[in-house]
Motif scaffolding. Structure first.
Motif, short mmCIF file in Angstrom:
data_model
loop_
_atom_site.label_atom_id
_atom_site.label_comp_id
_atom_site.label_asym_id
_atom_site.label_seq_id
_atom_site.Cartn_x
_atom_site.Cartn_y
_atom_site.Cartn_z
N GLN A 123 43.09 41.07 36.56
CA GLN A 123 41.85 40.30 36.38
C GLN A 123 41.76 39.75 34.95
O GLN A 123 41.43 38.58 34.74
CB GLN A 123 40.63 41.18 36.68
N GLU A 131 41.53 35.84 33.87
CA GLU A 131 40.33 35.34 33.19
C GLU A 131 40.63 34.78 31.80
O GLU A 131 39.96 33.85 31.34
CB GLU A 131 39.29 36.47 33.10
N LEU A 146 35.32 36.61 38.91
CA LEU A 146 36.10 37.67 39.57
C LEU A 146 35.38 39.00 39.41
O LEU A 146 34.99 39.36 38.30
CB LEU A 146 37.50 37.75 38.97
N LEU A 149 39.85 42.47 44.35
CA LEU A 149 39.08 41.46 43.64
C LEU A 149 38.31 40.58 44.62
O LEU A 149 38.87 40.09 45.61
CB LEU A 149 40.00 40.56 42.81
#
Length: 288
Positions: A178, A182, A233, A244
């Protein structure tokens, strides 16, 4: 409330789990339970020695019938077919064997079994039923069921994720994944993707998704790199595993599950078909 109703309600979560593991679809599992209920209310309970076993048997038979129908339907499915994701309560993750058996990766392995093999494997390996009980459910002799179980076990062992991955390890990999998406950190992303990682997207012909698997770390990273700019997310427990949830403009867009082998992400399963996301607004109770 009658005795038949009370018994069915008491075992409903177990029966749903049996049907879901055989079908990979909550909607179809619910249909199977409805059919099992209609048969159950017509049974003379005085003739039933073990009500739980009887309910599992009629549920298995209905699920087998539906599984054969679904196999034909999935041949014409647009793009990769993925199981329907379920938002699950924390206690599912605490039962390691149950969480493993309903993980997206395992359900996809079970898809490669013939219908009877899948039923035998699920009833034996997940629910620990005796061979004679399974034999009654699948209309085979106990000896035949033993052979089927052996064959199915070998088939699954050759294809399942290597070793039981602790939820903590999956969670760490998910957090790193994640963070890399991001922040747009391509190097970190490539560092946690296996060289032959495969991304499967299920849009069902309803929403946009690749019609064939995207294979290779750089190719997958390129696809994932487009997500960060427009999406939020959030981690969630889906099918008993850290997963996710991707939202666009606040609306649920994709549920992305991971398969991890030897510390690297080897599989990414992105369910986008809106028809498969209806169970993500409430927790589903699964039981063994």
């Amino acid at each position: 409330m009658g005795s038949a109703t009370e018994t069915f309600i008491a075992h409903r979560n177990l029966l749903f789990t049996v049907a879901y593991e055989m079908l990979g679809s909550a909607a179809d599992a619910e249909d199977v339970l409805q059919e099992a209920w209609l048969r159950w209310v017509g049974v003379d309970l005085d003739t039933v020695r073990d009500q739980r076993a009887y309910l599992v048997r009629i549920t298995t038979r209905q699920a087998l019938s539906r599984l054969r129908t679904l196999a034909r339907r999935r041949e014409s499915y647009v793009g990769p077919w993925l199981p329907e994701p379920l938002l699950t309560a924390p206690d599912v993750a605490e039962d390691v064997e149950l969480a493993d058996s309903v993980s997206m990766a395992m359900l996809l392995v079970l898809e490669t079994l013939a219908p009877t093999e899948r039923a035998v494997f699920v009833l034996r390996e997940v629910f620990d039923l005796e061979y004679d009980e399974i034999a009654e459910a699948v209309d085979k002799s106990p000896a035949a069921v033993r052979q089927i179980a052996h064959r199915a076990r070998a088939h699954v062992a050759a294809r399942r994720p290597r070793g039981g991955i602790p939820a903590s390890e999956t969670r760490r990999a998910l957090e790193a994944f994640q963070r890399a998406i991001e922040t747009g950190d391509l190097q970190n992303l490539l560092g946690i993707l296996a060289p032959d990682v495969a991304l499967l997207g299920d849009g069902g012909g309803v929403v946009k998704a690749a019609l064939t698997p995207v294979v290779g770390a750089e190719q997958v990273a390129h696809v994932l790199g487009r997500i960060a700019a427009a999406a939020s997310l959030q981690p969630a427990s889906v099918n008993g595993c850290p997963t996710l949830v991707i939202r666009l403009d606040g609306e649920l867009d994709t549920v992305m599950a991971l398969r991890i082998d030897d510390g690297l992400i080897t599989g990414l399963y992105a369910v986008r078909n809106p028809e498969k996301l209806s169970r993500m607004d409430r927790e589903t109770a699964l039981r063994r």
